[in-house]
Design a protein around this motif. Structure first.
Motif, PDB file in Angstrom:
ATOM      1  N   ASN B  91       4.474  -2.261  -4.151  1.00 41.55           N
ATOM      2  CA  ASN B  91       5.650  -2.348  -3.288  1.00 41.55           C
ATOM      3  C   ASN B  91       6.172  -0.940  -3.055  1.00 41.55           C
ATOM      4  N   GLY B  92       5.635  -0.285  -2.068  1.00 42.96           N
ATOM      5  CA  GLY B  92       5.993   1.102  -1.785  1.00 42.96           C
ATOM      6  C   GLY B  92       4.787   1.809  -1.184  1.00 42.96           C
ATOM      7  N   ASN B  93       4.968   3.081  -0.883  1.00 40.38           N
ATOM      8  CA  ASN B  93       3.854   3.855  -0.333  1.00 40.38           C
ATOM      9  C   ASN B  93       2.922   4.265  -1.455  1.00 40.38           C
ATOM     10  N   VAL B  94       1.658   4.577  -1.119  1.00 43.03           N
ATOM     11  CA  VAL B  94       0.708   4.961  -2.149  1.00 43.03           C
ATOM     12  C   VAL B  94      -0.116   6.153  -1.667  1.00 43.03           C
ATOM     13  N   ASP B  95      -0.593   6.946  -2.616  1.00 50.32           N
ATOM     14  CA  ASP B  95      -1.325   8.172  -2.261  1.00 50.32           C
ATOM     15  C   ASP B  95      -2.825   7.884  -2.053  1.00 50.32           C
ATOM     16  N   MET B  96      -3.605   8.938  -1.963  1.00 48.55           N
ATOM     17  CA  MET B  96      -5.004   8.849  -1.539  1.00 48.55           C
ATOM     18  C   MET B  96      -5.879   8.008  -2.475  1.00 48.55           C
ATOM     19  N   HIS B  97      -7.040   7.635  -1.954  1.00 50.02           N
ATOM     20  CA  HIS B  97      -8.132   6.993  -2.704  1.00 50.02           C
ATOM     21  C   HIS B  97      -7.763   5.638  -3.306  1.00 50.02           C
ATOM     22  N   CYS B  98      -6.766   4.967  -2.776  1.00 48.50           N
ATOM     23  CA  CYS B  98      -6.400   3.677  -3.358  1.00 48.50           C
ATOM     24  C   CYS B  98      -7.550   2.685  -3.149  1.00 48.50           C
ATOM     25  N   GLY B  99      -7.978   2.058  -4.233  1.00 54.14           N
ATOM     26  CA  GLY B  99      -9.035   1.040  -4.147  1.00 54.14           C
ATOM     27  C   GLY B  99     -10.408   1.573  -3.828  1.00 54.14           C
ATOM     28  N   TRP B 116      -8.369   7.934   2.702  1.00 57.10           N
ATOM     29  CA  TRP B 116      -9.468   7.430   1.883  1.00 57.10           C
ATOM     30  C   TRP B 116      -9.178   6.066   1.238  1.00 57.10           C
ATOM     31  N   VAL B 117      -8.431   5.208   1.883  1.00 60.51           N
ATOM     32  CA  VAL B 117      -8.223   3.855   1.338  1.00 60.51           C
ATOM     33  C   VAL B 117      -9.567   3.127   1.306  1.00 60.51           C
ATOM     34  N   GLY B 118      -9.905   2.549   0.182  1.00 54.97           N
ATOM     35  CA  GLY B 118     -11.101   1.702   0.084  1.00 54.97           C
ATOM     36  C   GLY B 118     -12.406   2.403   0.386  1.00 54.97           C
ATOM     37  N   CYS B 119     -12.463   3.725   0.116  1.00 53.00           N
ATOM     38  CA  CYS B 119     -13.704   4.434   0.382  1.00 53.00           C
ATOM     39  C   CYS B 119     -14.834   3.933  -0.494  1.00 53.00           C
TER      40      CYS B 119
END
Lengths: 573, 252
Positions: B91-99, B116-119
């Motif tokens: 619940n909020g913003n998130v930084d790089m490479h999530c997931g 890089w979300v879900g890379c």
């Protein structure tokens, strides 16, 4: 300096004819000595296999490898050989390591040391980039290095060959070795690199190189004779024309025969053939591709003027890098892979293309077999140097795998059974049951290098030699290499102890010290008369004014680039 | 069922690498154990309990772990990296490479995601209820395989290089996409609800649907009639002909 004694070592030292004999090795001031005082540090080898530090006589460890690094950032994360590849955190002794085929410079030093290697011969220095190559050498810890300088497509060389001025040619080579602080003469696809500047290649020893009116045959002969006139410690080191093409074994045979006529001025071979696996292909097309090892080894078994290295292929990802520009272009086209190409002004070229050798591909499977066939079908191990042409055939961290294959017919058979039938029909490996012993392996990884590079101080454990020593966790009479494949591989992957110039650098597979290595170079100016030198310098300076993008003073590798130099001089008797 | 609620104590300026926050790592751990999980804050190591207030309830295997994270995580990277099961709700913003590199499970981001979300993800599902930045579902530098399975839904806009080197799986963007979406696609499906430009260069296999306006069409496709997609008729293009590709590009 401190003294050291290694007790109960099972010493395998072919240069001195010692085959796994239990003895003690005394070390003083970085050299092997007869005996040491009672105050010496003691290492108990406990009957383990002990050899001189190994020498990789043909590897790409500085220079072009950097182009490979730039092209393959994903290589940094690759970890197919745990412990010797991938990302590794710093320790109190080591810096951070990364990569597999193109590891960072520090990882090169640490990982080679773990395998028991203490000296590297970089296979190709291009003179114009030599300063950078030496900077990279200096950042490879522990190991001693030297580099072979590229001369096969050099304008000066081709001009002097065409004009039949062998003395000036020798003077140019002596100058070039000094300019690049090189060790010997490397020839890559002679004539082909220059032709590539015009989008062409040469396909036989007698094709004429446009604008220079010389043939690969003349270039090879000219360089070989100059090499002998300069009494260089190594012979010419040749990457033949037509690398990687079906049917190229005929060109290779011709090249070997051509060198029969060369009179050597030192006690060594007249010709070294690099990565012979890539030059031993039969068939007229990829469809007909087959092993031509029998034709090649028949000749080598009857010849005594040459040595070669295997260029063994390892299944998995690799990175091809060579001064053979046209070859890399065709690789990239064939594999739909990334391609990097470089033109080095008056001197040579380079190309880099990533590759993956798959056991499912019939061509790759046959290539894999040819390397092993060459090592096993040549009767005399003193003609065979072990290499994978790292990282062209596969990264050096896979050497233990290849050692174990050479030592086990059973393991080879297991792999052959998993290969495509078509590939098995095109190779001769299935019929070979020879298994190397530790002595023969030591010849291929230490002994032959000491002889072929005329380096009497390394590659053996006789009194007076450098104390470069590798102790492997194997008790020779308690292991059967034919069946204990994994055990052997594990022992060769991490030494119990590696000693470099008397310093213990690896203990139980971990780096414990990282002294700086030395850089050897050859000064052959003693074999060139002053008059000839002056005349050649006039030509060189003229070419610099007319063609080069840099001035001659900015071109020479200066002393500051070699903080740990070892100069080898040659002189006329 | 195991539920873990993490609440950010204070917004960090120095980036945190939180690849340890995943259901696989939390499964079966008590509140106290979770607080002891290490994180990297810049170049120093801290513990999860230093950064987050941890409330855990129950103990179960990874597929039954639900992690809820509250706060502005816009400087916390790699949440859910390599996760294989379970659920993360941010619940909020998130930084790089999530997931990135995840193989299963579900991540929901109720906020904006970074690059890089879900890379290189291989399976599972990521939903971003907000915008995402560059390289959603791509391969990392030099890699020839990006996302190879699973599904990413972005209910918002994305920036350039959406799904680069994708070779499987599905990406749905309801808003606009930046430059060059679907570069070197080798088997994935991308649906873009809004506008984009220069789509599908070097596509070999797979499908890219652009429901909005394709501002600039790369001249590397052969027109191949029309095709229905979700009840709408699109012009169908096949290519990229330069690489002998057989991919499908559907454009209004």
């Amino acid at each position: 300096m401190s003294e050291l004694i290694i007790k109960n070592a099972a010493v395998c030292d072919p240069i001195n004819g010692i085959n796994c004999e239990k003895m003690d090795l005394a070390v003083k001031d970085g050299k092997i000595v007869e005996n040491v005082s009672s105050g010496a540090d003691v290492i108990d080898a406990g009957g383990r296999l002990t050899m001189a530090g190994a020498i990789d006589g043909h590897t790409h460890c500085a220079g072009k490898i950097n182009l490979g690094r730039l092209m393959s950032p994903h290589d940094m994360r690759m970890n197919p050989v745990p412990g010797l590849s991938g990302l590794q955190e710093p320790t109190p002794y080591t810096r951070a390591q990364s990569g597999y085929n193109t590891p960072n410079t520090f990882a090169l030093g640490y990982r080679y040391s773990k395998l028991g290697y203490t000296t590297l011969s970089e296979a190709a220095i291009s003179m114009l980039s030599a300063r950078h190559t030496h900077e990279e050498f200096e950042s490879i810890p522990i190991l001693d290095k030297w580099g072979l300088t590229l001369f096969g497509n050099n304008w000066h060389v081709m001009n002097y060959v065409r004009d039949e001025q062998p003395e000036k040619l020798a003077a140019y080579i002596a100058w070039g070795l000094k300019a690049s602080r090189g060790f010997g003469v490397k020839v890559v696809n002679p004539g082909g690199g220059e032709a590539w500047g015009w989008g062409k290649n040469v396909t036989s020893l007698d094709d004429v190189v446009a604008d220079f009116d010389v043939t690969p045959r003349q270039i090879l002969m000219g360089l070989a004779e100059a090499n002998e006139a300069l009494r260089l410690p190594h012979s010419i080191h040749v990457h033949c024309n037509n690398l990687g093409k079906p049917g190229n074994y005929e060109t290779t045979l011709e090249t070997m025969k051509l060198m029969e006529g060369v009179k050597t001025t030192r006690d060594r071979q007249a010709l070294h053939l690099a990565h012979l696996q890539f030059h031993s292909y039969g068939g007229n097309s990829w469809r007909e591709f087959e092993s031509a090892t029998p034709q090649i080894t028949d000749y080598i078994n009857g010849a005594d003027h040459l040595t070669f290295d295997m260029g063994q292929v390892i299944f998995g990802p690799a990175m091809t890098m060579t001064a053979d520009g046209p070859l890399e272009y065709s690789n990239a086209r064939m594999l739909h892979a990334k391609w990097s190409n470089k033109d080095v002004e008056l001197e040579d070229g380079a190309g880099v293309v990533p590759i993956e050798y798959s056991p499912k591909s019939f061509v790759n499977a046959v290539q894999w077999a040819i390397g092993l066939e060459l090592a096993l079908m040549v009767e005399d191990p003193w003609k065979v140097m072990f290499t994978t042409d790292s990282p062209n055939g596969g990264s050096f961290v896979n050497y233990p795998e290849a050692f174990a294959l050479l030592m086990s017919a059973k393991k080879r058979q297991q792999i052959i059974e998993s290969l495509p039938n078509l590939a098995v029909d095109r190779m001769v490996l299935p019929g070979i049951d020879r298994e190397l012993d530790f002595y023969e392996l030591a010849v291929m990884t230490r002994g032959i290098q000491s002889k072929m590079f005329s380096m009497n101080n390394i590659g053996h454990l006789g009194v007076g030699a450098d104390a470069d020593i590798a102790v492997y966790d194997i008790i020779p009479d308690q292991i059967d290499p034919g069946t204990e494949h994994e055990k052997l591989k594990k022992a060769f992957s991490a030494t119990s102890c590696t000693i470099k110039s008397g310093n213990v650098v690896v203990r139980d597979g971990e780096i414990v010290a990282t002294p700086a290595g030395r850089t050897y170079w050859v000064n052959a100016s003693g074999c060139v008369s002053n008059d000839v030198n002056e005349a050649a310098m006039k030509d060189i300076k003229n070419n610099f004014r007319r063609y080069y993008t840099v001035g001659i003073a900015n071109y020479m590798v200066e002393d500051e680039y070699l903080p740990h130099p070892v100069e080898i001089t040659t002189e006329v008797n | 069922m195991q539920t873990v609620t993490l609440t950010l104590r204070e917004k960090n300026r120095i980036p945190i690498e939180a690849d340890t926050i995943s259901p696989d790592n939390f499964a079966g751990l008590s509140e106290r154990d979770i607080e002891q999980i290490p994180l990297c804050l810049g170049n120093t190591q801290v513990f999860l309990g230093d950064i987050f207030e941890v409330v855990a309830d129950g103990s179960d295997s990874a597929e039954n772990v639900r992690i809820e994270i509250n706060g502005d995580l816009s400087r916390i990277k790699r949440i859910g990296q390599r996760m294989s099961a379970g659920e993360i709700v941010i619940n909020g913003n998130v930084d790089m490479h999530c997931g990135c590199s995840m193989t299963g499970g579900k991540i929901t981001i109720n906020g904006h995601a970074d690059n890089w979300v879900g890379c290189e993800m291989k399976g599972g599902e990521i939903t971003v209820n907000g915008n995402a930045k560059y390289y959603v579902g791509s391969g990392y530098r030099g890699e020839s395989n990006g996302m190879s399975g699973g599904r990413i839904v972005v209910n918002g806009d994305v920036l350039d290089y959406l799904g680069e080197h994708m070779c499987g799986g599905e990406i749905v963007v309801t808003g606009n996409a930046g430059l060059l979406p679907g570069l070197s696609n080798n088997g994935g499906t991308i649906v873009i609800g809004g506008n984009t430009t220069m789509a599908a260069g070097e596509m070999k296999k797979g499908m890219i649907v652009i429901k909005g306006n394709l501002e600039e069409m790369l001249p590397i496709y052969r027109e191949d009639g029309t095709e229905e997609f979700e009840g709408q008729t699109y012009r169908k293009f096949t290519g990229d002909v330069n690489v002998k590709g057989k991919g499908t590009l559907l454009v209004k």
